[in-house]
Design a protein around this motif. Structure first.
Motif, short mmCIF file in Angstrom:
data_model
loop_
_atom_site.label_atom_id
_atom_site.label_comp_id
_atom_site.label_asym_id
_atom_site.label_seq_id
_atom_site.Cartn_x
_atom_site.Cartn_y
_atom_site.Cartn_z
N LYS A 31 2.77 -7.63 -90.90
CA LYS A 31 1.88 -6.57 -90.43
C LYS A 31 0.95 -6.06 -91.51
O LYS A 31 -0.22 -5.85 -91.27
CB LYS A 31 2.69 -5.38 -89.90
CG LYS A 31 3.32 -5.59 -88.56
CD LYS A 31 2.30 -5.36 -87.50
CE LYS A 31 2.98 -5.37 -86.15
NZ LYS A 31 2.05 -5.35 -85.06
N ILE A 32 1.50 -5.81 -92.72
CA ILE A 32 0.67 -5.13 -93.73
C ILE A 32 0.56 -5.86 -95.06
O ILE A 32 -0.19 -5.43 -95.93
CB ILE A 32 1.17 -3.68 -93.99
CG1 ILE A 32 2.58 -3.66 -94.58
CG2 ILE A 32 1.10 -2.87 -92.73
CD1 ILE A 32 3.04 -2.28 -95.00
N ASN A 36 1.40 -4.30 -99.99
CA ASN A 36 1.16 -2.96 -99.44
C ASN A 36 2.45 -2.23 -99.04
O ASN A 36 2.40 -1.12 -98.55
CB ASN A 36 0.24 -3.04 -98.22
CG ASN A 36 -1.17 -3.42 -98.61
OD1 ASN A 36 -1.67 -2.98 -99.63
ND2 ASN A 36 -1.79 -4.26 -97.81
N HIS A 56 3.35 2.04 -95.81
CA HIS A 56 2.15 1.45 -96.39
C HIS A 56 1.81 2.23 -97.65
O HIS A 56 1.80 3.46 -97.65
CB HIS A 56 0.99 1.52 -95.39
CG HIS A 56 -0.18 0.69 -95.78
ND1 HIS A 56 -1.05 1.05 -96.78
CD2 HIS A 56 -0.62 -0.50 -95.30
CE1 HIS A 56 -1.99 0.13 -96.90
NE2 HIS A 56 -1.75 -0.83 -96.01
N THR A 59 -1.79 4.25 -96.92
CA THR A 59 -1.88 5.17 -95.79
C THR A 59 -0.60 5.99 -95.59
O THR A 59 -0.60 6.96 -94.85
CB THR A 59 -2.16 4.41 -94.49
OG1 THR A 59 -1.02 3.59 -94.17
CG2 THR A 59 -3.42 3.57 -94.60
N GLU A 61 1.74 5.21 -93.81
CA GLU A 61 2.21 5.00 -92.44
C GLU A 61 3.58 4.32 -92.45
O GLU A 61 3.81 3.39 -93.22
CB GLU A 61 1.20 4.14 -91.67
CG GLU A 61 1.51 4.00 -90.21
CD GLU A 61 0.42 3.23 -89.47
OE1 GLU A 61 0.68 2.88 -88.30
OE2 GLU A 61 -0.65 2.99 -90.04
N TYR A 63 6.44 1.91 -91.35
CA TYR A 63 6.50 0.59 -90.72
C TYR A 63 7.92 0.13 -90.45
O TYR A 63 8.12 -0.89 -89.80
CB TYR A 63 5.77 -0.45 -91.57
CG TYR A 63 4.29 -0.43 -91.34
CD1 TYR A 63 3.70 -1.28 -90.41
CD2 TYR A 63 3.48 0.46 -92.02
CE1 TYR A 63 2.34 -1.25 -90.18
CE2 TYR A 63 2.12 0.49 -91.80
CZ TYR A 63 1.55 -0.36 -90.88
OH TYR A 63 0.20 -0.32 -90.64
#
Length: 133
Positions: A31-32, A36, A56, A59, A61, A63
């Motif tokens: 995904k990232i 990251n 992340h 960000t 965020e 995950y």
């Protein structure tokens, strides 16, 4: 054609756990990207419980998470994304036509399914929850 009784007969619970954790990390990496991923230990008590978040780096965020509770002998692993019911069948199911081996490897969750069989063989409850199912 069929899976023999001796297939992965030497797998132990630790092997199944390793596979589940590796699949989770691979899913987040897809995904990232590995560079990251930020791993954050939270509420870690080495003897009784631990919790890690995968975020992340830029960000922040969320995950994925790994949580373990020794009292309840419960390991919870999740990451973003979802599976379809067909993904839980053994063997490449969808989208395999026209793909080369590098595209198929690690994309159909065979290790996750074999981990599930190992847990069940050892009398360990195992649940896969995805997209409300």
């Amino acid at each position: 054609r069929f899976i023999s009784k001796s297939y992965i007969a030497d797998w132990e619970t630790k092997d199944a756990i390793r596979e589940v954790l590796q699949n989770q990390y691979d899913g987040i990496n897809m995904k990232i990207g590995k560079s990251n991923i930020k791993v954050i230990p939270k509420g870690t008590d080495r003897l009784n419980a631990f919790e890690f978040e995968f975020r992340h780096k830029e960000t922040n965020e969320l995950y994925g998470e790994i949580k373990y509770n020794e009292t309840f002998k419960e390991l919870e692993v999740w990451n973003v994304g979802s599976l379809e019911t067909a993904d839980l069948l053994l063997g490449c199911q969808k989208g395999e036509q026209g793909r080369n081996n590098n595209e198929i490897i690690g994309r159909f969750g065979e290790g996750m399914k074999l981990a599930a069989l190992t847990f069940l063989k050892n009398g360990i409850d195992y649940r896969i929850l995805t997209t409300g199912e």
